[in-house]
Design an enzyme around this catalytic site. Structure first.
Site, short mmCIF file in Angstrom:
data_model
loop_
_atom_site.label_atom_id
_atom_site.label_comp_id
_atom_site.label_asym_id
_atom_site.label_seq_id
_atom_site.Cartn_x
_atom_site.Cartn_y
_atom_site.Cartn_z
N GLU A 36 8.77 14.47 7.72
CA GLU A 36 7.57 13.24 7.01
C GLU A 36 6.05 12.88 8.36
OE1 GLU A 36 8.68 9.25 7.32
OE2 GLU A 36 8.08 9.17 4.90
N ASP B 15 0.83 -0.92 0.07
CA ASP B 15 -0.14 -0.27 -0.04
C ASP B 15 0.91 1.02 -0.59
OD1 ASP B 15 1.33 0.54 2.67
OD2 ASP B 15 -1.23 0.24 3.28
N GLU C 245 3.60 1.18 1.46
CA GLU C 245 4.50 -0.32 1.64
C GLU C 245 4.42 -1.14 2.80
OE1 GLU C 245 7.42 2.46 -0.47
OE2 GLU C 245 7.87 3.24 1.52
C1 BGC Z 1 6.32 5.99 3.08
C2 BGC Z 1 5.48 6.24 1.86
C3 BGC Z 1 5.92 7.33 1.34
C4 BGC Z 1 8.39 7.15 1.09
C5 BGC Z 1 8.94 8.34 0.38
C6 BGC Z 1 8.32 5.77 3.34
O1 BGC Z 1 8.32 5.76 4.80
O2 BGC Z 1 5.88 4.81 3.97
O3 BGC Z 1 4.66 6.69 1.07
O4 BGC Z 1 5.90 7.50 -0.85
O5 BGC Z 1 8.00 6.70 2.76
O6 BGC Z 1 8.07 9.42 0.90
#
Ligand code: BGC
Length: 372
Positions: free
Chosen positions: A323, A164, A167
């Site tokens: 993030e 998803d 990931e």
């Molecule tokens: C997230 C993803 C994202 C990636 C890069 C991962 O930790 O689960 O959704 O695409 O980081 O930002």
């Protein structure tokens, strides 16, 4: 970071972060220095980043990202051909031979292990490209071959379980993933990226996916995390807006927004899902912006502004958006193991900056000046 002037500075900085870190060939790094993401561009992050800057007027930057996507897709033309052939013959290839979620900037698959087989980004790039072309009235011819190959890839494989947005859970069919694919097919049709028989097939598959989402991906008047699971995921608001797979005026949209607010939002900061342990399971500014976008689409700009302000409040002193942020964490005892493994939380995360821009534009805030 709540005054108008400081929000204006943050929005301006967000544009700069994204455009200055973009590679000459159009790739957007997910986060420039975070150990696990360094050197890679994701189709998911990149497409939402391109959509954010496209809405904010950075036409050339977004176009260059779509050039990069097209370059990557055409580079793997033969591989995609094999995938489609095998699927049509009733012998789908194993997950390991499907397209990965991320590539190095030069379009290679890279040497690092990752939770690679994810379909959502291939829908999302089509969706973002279609929006970009319609928004700025662009000639789409240069992107058509890659877009058409991507449509064939999705038509052949949309029904497969895969990892998803986060990931995780490769064995499931995730509603957000299905939503991204549906949005991509719809955009390809609307923008004229597909024609004739391929367009007809895209229309039919769009209908099948939509039906699957409504019939198998809902419970208690809300969208669910995956087929057969009635819990929630912060990514689900994207199906209402900006992807518009679920009509914002319908009860399912209202039920989904209400359930997300009740279960995953804490003071306008949105968790990914209950049970998240990644860096202890904090709140993600980009998810607050997605929920804000869903609110705008239902006419609740006031609520959306509160989500925007919370997301903006997570910026560091040097105006970088992370993030996620802690306090509260869903699983505080799990935070340290991720810091030991990968270092501090990814900051800046370009996707966070892009979603802030996208929501600000939707709220009618001037994202081009230093004050709003
Ligand atoms: C997230 C993803 C994202 C990636 C890069 C991962 O930790 O689960 O959704 O695409 O980081 O930002």
């Amino acid at each position: 970071m709540t005054t108008q002037a400081s929000l204006g500075h943050l929005l301006k900085h967000s544009r700069t972060v994204i455009t200055s870190l973009q590679e000459p060939n159009g790739a957007y790094p997910a986060s420039p220095s975070f150990s696990a993401y360094k050197g890679y561009c994701w189709f998911r992050d990149g497409s939402f980043i391109a959509d954010g800057v496209s809405a904010a007027g950075e036409v050339e930057s977004a176009s260059r990202f779509f050039d990069w996507c097209a370059m990557v897709i055409m580079r793997y033309q033969d591989r995609i051909g094999h995938i489609i052939e095998a699927a049509h013959a009733g012998n789908p290839l194993p997950d390991e031979q499907m397209l990965p979620t991320r590539f190095t900037f030069d379009g290679s698959m890279g040497q690092d292990d990752w939770w690679d087989f994810q379909l959502d980004g291939y829908g999302t790039w089509l969706w973002a490209l279609g929006q970009h072309a319609l928004r700025h009235k662009l000639n789409i011819d240069v992107w058509k071959p890659a877009a058409q190959l991507t449509v064939d890839y999705l038509l052949s494989s949309w029904d497969r379980p895969c990892f998803d947005w986060w990931e995780e859970h490769r064995e499931q069919q995730h509603i957000s993933t299905l939503g991204c694919i549906a949005a991509g097919l719809q955009a390809a049709i609307e923008a004229g990226l597909v024609e004739g028989l391929q367009a007809q097939a895209a229309v039919l598959t769009y209908g099948d996916i939509k039906q699957k989402i409504i019939q198998e991906g809902t419970a208690d008047f809300h969208l669910c995390k995956w087929i057969g699971n009635d819990s929630l995921d912060g990514s689900l608001s994207a199906l209402i807006a900006p992807l518009r797979v679920i009509d914002p005026a319908c009860d399912l949209a209202k039920g989904t927004i209400a359930a997300l607010e009740q279960q995953l939002s804490v003071d306008f900061g949105v968790h990914r899902f209950l049970g998240d342990t990644f860096y202890g399971g904090g709140r993600w500014p980009l998810l607050s912006c997605f929920l804000g976008l869903a609110h705008v689409s239902t006419g609740n700009a006031q609520k959306a502004r509160q989500y925007l302000d919370w997301a903006a409040s997570t910026a560091t002193e040097s105006l970088e958006l992370p993030e996620q942020v802690g306090n509260p964490l869903l699983a505080p005892e799990r935070r340290q193991e991720w810091r030991d493994r990968w270092g501090e939380v990814a900051t800046p995360l370009l996707w966070s900056h892009a979603m802030l821009l996208r929501l600000a534009v939707e709220l009618g805030i001037n994202v081009k000046e230093t004050s709003s």
